[in-house]
Design a protein around this motif. Structure first.
Motif, PDB file in Angstrom:
ATOM      1  N   GLU A   8      51.521  35.669  69.975  1.00 53.14           N
ATOM      2  CA  GLU A   8      52.577  36.718  69.753  1.00 53.14           C
ATOM      3  C   GLU A   8      52.133  38.083  70.571  1.00 53.14           C
ATOM      4  O   GLU A   8      50.981  38.419  70.609  1.00 53.14           O
ATOM      5  N   TYR A   9      53.079  38.604  71.245  1.00 50.66           N
ATOM      6  CA  TYR A   9      53.027  39.808  72.043  1.00 50.66           C
ATOM      7  C   TYR A   9      54.072  40.928  71.589  1.00 50.66           C
ATOM      8  O   TYR A   9      55.349  40.491  71.435  1.00 50.66           O
ATOM      9  N   MET A  10      53.624  42.044  71.589  1.00 59.06           N
ATOM     10  CA  MET A  10      54.740  43.054  71.501  1.00 59.06           C
ATOM     11  C   MET A  10      54.695  43.863  72.379  1.00 59.06           C
ATOM     12  O   MET A  10      53.942  44.558  73.252  1.00 59.06           O
ATOM     13  N   LEU A  11      56.159  44.105  72.750  1.00 59.52           N
ATOM     14  CA  LEU A  11      56.302  45.053  73.891  1.00 59.52           C
ATOM     15  C   LEU A  11      56.733  46.402  73.290  1.00 59.52           C
ATOM     16  O   LEU A  11      57.763  46.588  72.328  1.00 59.52           O
ATOM     17  N   LEU A  12      56.391  47.490  73.456  1.00 60.31           N
ATOM     18  CA  LEU A  12      56.543  48.785  72.821  1.00 60.31           C
ATOM     19  C   LEU A  12      57.049  49.599  74.175  1.00 60.31           C
ATOM     20  O   LEU A  12      56.557  49.832  75.070  1.00 60.31           O
ATOM     21  N   ILE A  46      62.153  33.235  73.137  1.00 56.72           N
ATOM     22  CA  ILE A  46      61.035  34.173  73.286  1.00 56.72           C
ATOM     23  C   ILE A  46      60.817  35.414  72.470  1.00 56.72           C
ATOM     24  O   ILE A  46      59.899  35.854  72.098  1.00 56.72           O
ATOM     25  N   VAL A  47      61.969  36.074  72.215  1.00 56.05           N
ATOM     26  CA  VAL A  47      61.990  37.271  71.373  1.00 56.05           C
ATOM     27  C   VAL A  47      62.341  36.558  69.843  1.00 56.05           C
ATOM     28  O   VAL A  47      63.221  36.202  69.722  1.00 56.05           O
ATOM     29  N   THR A  48      61.427  37.180  68.961  1.00 53.93           N
ATOM     30  CA  THR A  48      61.446  36.737  67.569  1.00 53.93           C
ATOM     31  C   THR A  48      61.698  37.983  66.837  1.00 53.93           C
ATOM     32  O   THR A  48      62.239  37.900  65.739  1.00 53.93           O
ATOM     33  N   ALA A  49      61.954  39.132  67.183  1.00 57.50           N
ATOM     34  CA  ALA A  49      62.213  40.399  66.647  1.00 57.50           C
ATOM     35  C   ALA A  49      62.440  41.326  67.704  1.00 57.50           C
ATOM     36  O   ALA A  49      61.835  41.379  68.739  1.00 57.50           O
ATOM     37  N   LEU A  85      59.166  41.620  69.667  1.00 56.54           N
ATOM     38  CA  LEU A  85      58.089  40.763  69.533  1.00 56.54           C
ATOM     39  C   LEU A  85      58.399  39.615  70.076  1.00 56.54           C
ATOM     40  O   LEU A  85      59.455  38.631  69.981  1.00 56.54           O
ATOM     41  N   LEU A  86      57.700  39.247  71.065  1.00 61.02           N
ATOM     42  CA  LEU A  86      57.541  38.071  71.671  1.00 61.02           C
ATOM     43  C   LEU A  86      56.523  36.854  71.325  1.00 61.02           C
ATOM     44  O   LEU A  86      55.419  36.990  71.027  1.00 61.02           O
ATOM     45  N   ARG A  87      57.173  35.557  71.525  1.00 62.76           N
ATOM     46  CA  ARG A  87      56.314  34.523  71.346  1.00 62.76           C
ATOM     47  C   ARG A  87      56.190  33.830  72.520  1.00 62.76           C
ATOM     48  O   ARG A  87      57.068  32.879  73.244  1.00 62.76           O
ATOM     49  N   VAL A 110      56.559  50.318  79.268  1.00 63.87           N
ATOM     50  CA  VAL A 110      56.511  49.170  78.196  1.00 63.87           C
ATOM     51  C   VAL A 110      55.180  48.833  78.458  1.00 63.87           C
ATOM     52  O   VAL A 110      54.299  48.530  79.072  1.00 63.87           O
ATOM     53  N   GLU A 111      54.541  49.101  77.187  1.00 65.59           N
ATOM     54  CA  GLU A 111      53.142  48.680  76.715  1.00 65.59           C
ATOM     55  C   GLU A 111      53.437  47.385  76.197  1.00 65.59           C
ATOM     56  O   GLU A 111      54.075  46.981  75.385  1.00 65.59           O
ATOM     57  N   VAL A 112      52.383  46.602  76.640  1.00 63.75           N
ATOM     58  CA  VAL A 112      52.255  45.007  76.119  1.00 63.75           C
ATOM     59  C   VAL A 112      50.994  44.983  75.262  1.00 63.75           C
ATOM     60  O   VAL A 112      49.887  45.329  75.661  1.00 63.75           O
ATOM     61  N   ARG A 113      51.009  44.425  73.892  1.00 58.04           N
ATOM     62  CA  ARG A 113      49.844  44.393  73.244  1.00 58.04           C
ATOM     63  C   ARG A 113      50.009  43.041  72.581  1.00 58.04           C
ATOM     64  O   ARG A 113      51.123  42.692  71.930  1.00 58.04           O
TER      65      ARG A 113
END
Length: 136
Positions: A8-12, A46-49, A85-87, A110-113
């Motif tokens: 899981e990765y978050m794009l902010l 791919i996007v869960t939220a 929120l990506l998977r 876009v910050e990727v964490r």
């Protein structure tokens, strides 16, 4: 953090003034592109939220949360305007998806964490007795 277990990765989405200087029609077009991008990622699982965030809110800080201030401020280039929120399997995949963001062309960043399964300090904060039991 193992690459094999991290999924899981978050794009902010940083920046709230991407629309400055655009006509109403141009804004609608960009918002439509963003919605289509989100829906396509969602349909592929791919996007869960993901949600946009309101520009107003509160910032809580200080010992025992004593300080409550207005914020974040919409005019800040660092303000977070939303998230996905990506998977996916790797950071490289998440970055490749972030590069497709339609609003990048209008000044948004876009910050990727990586999203972790637990706090990285959990093990350090465990009492010695619990650590001994976990190892045994």
């Amino acid at each position: 953090m193992s690459k094999e277990t991290q999924t899981e990765y978050m794009l902010l989405f940083r920046g709230t003034d991407w629309h400055k200087g655009l006509s109403m029609e141009e804004m609608q077009q960009v918002v439509g592109q963003m919605r289509a991008w989100f829906n396509g990622l969602s349909e592929r699982g791919i996007v869960t939220a993901g949600q946009p965030l309101a520009s107003e809110g509160k910032i809580v800080s200080g010992k025992n949360g004593r300080i409550v201030a207005d914020g974040p401020f919409a005019e800040s280039k660092e303000a977070i305007g939303g998230y996905f929120l990506l998977r996916v399997n790797t950071m490289e995949e998440a970055v490749a998806i972030a590069k497709q963001c339609p609003i990048l062309a209008h000044g948004l960043a876009v910050e990727v964490r990586p999203a972790l399964q637990e706090c990285p300090f959990s093990k350090e904060a465990q009492p010695e007795s619990e650590l001994a039991e976990a190892v045994a």
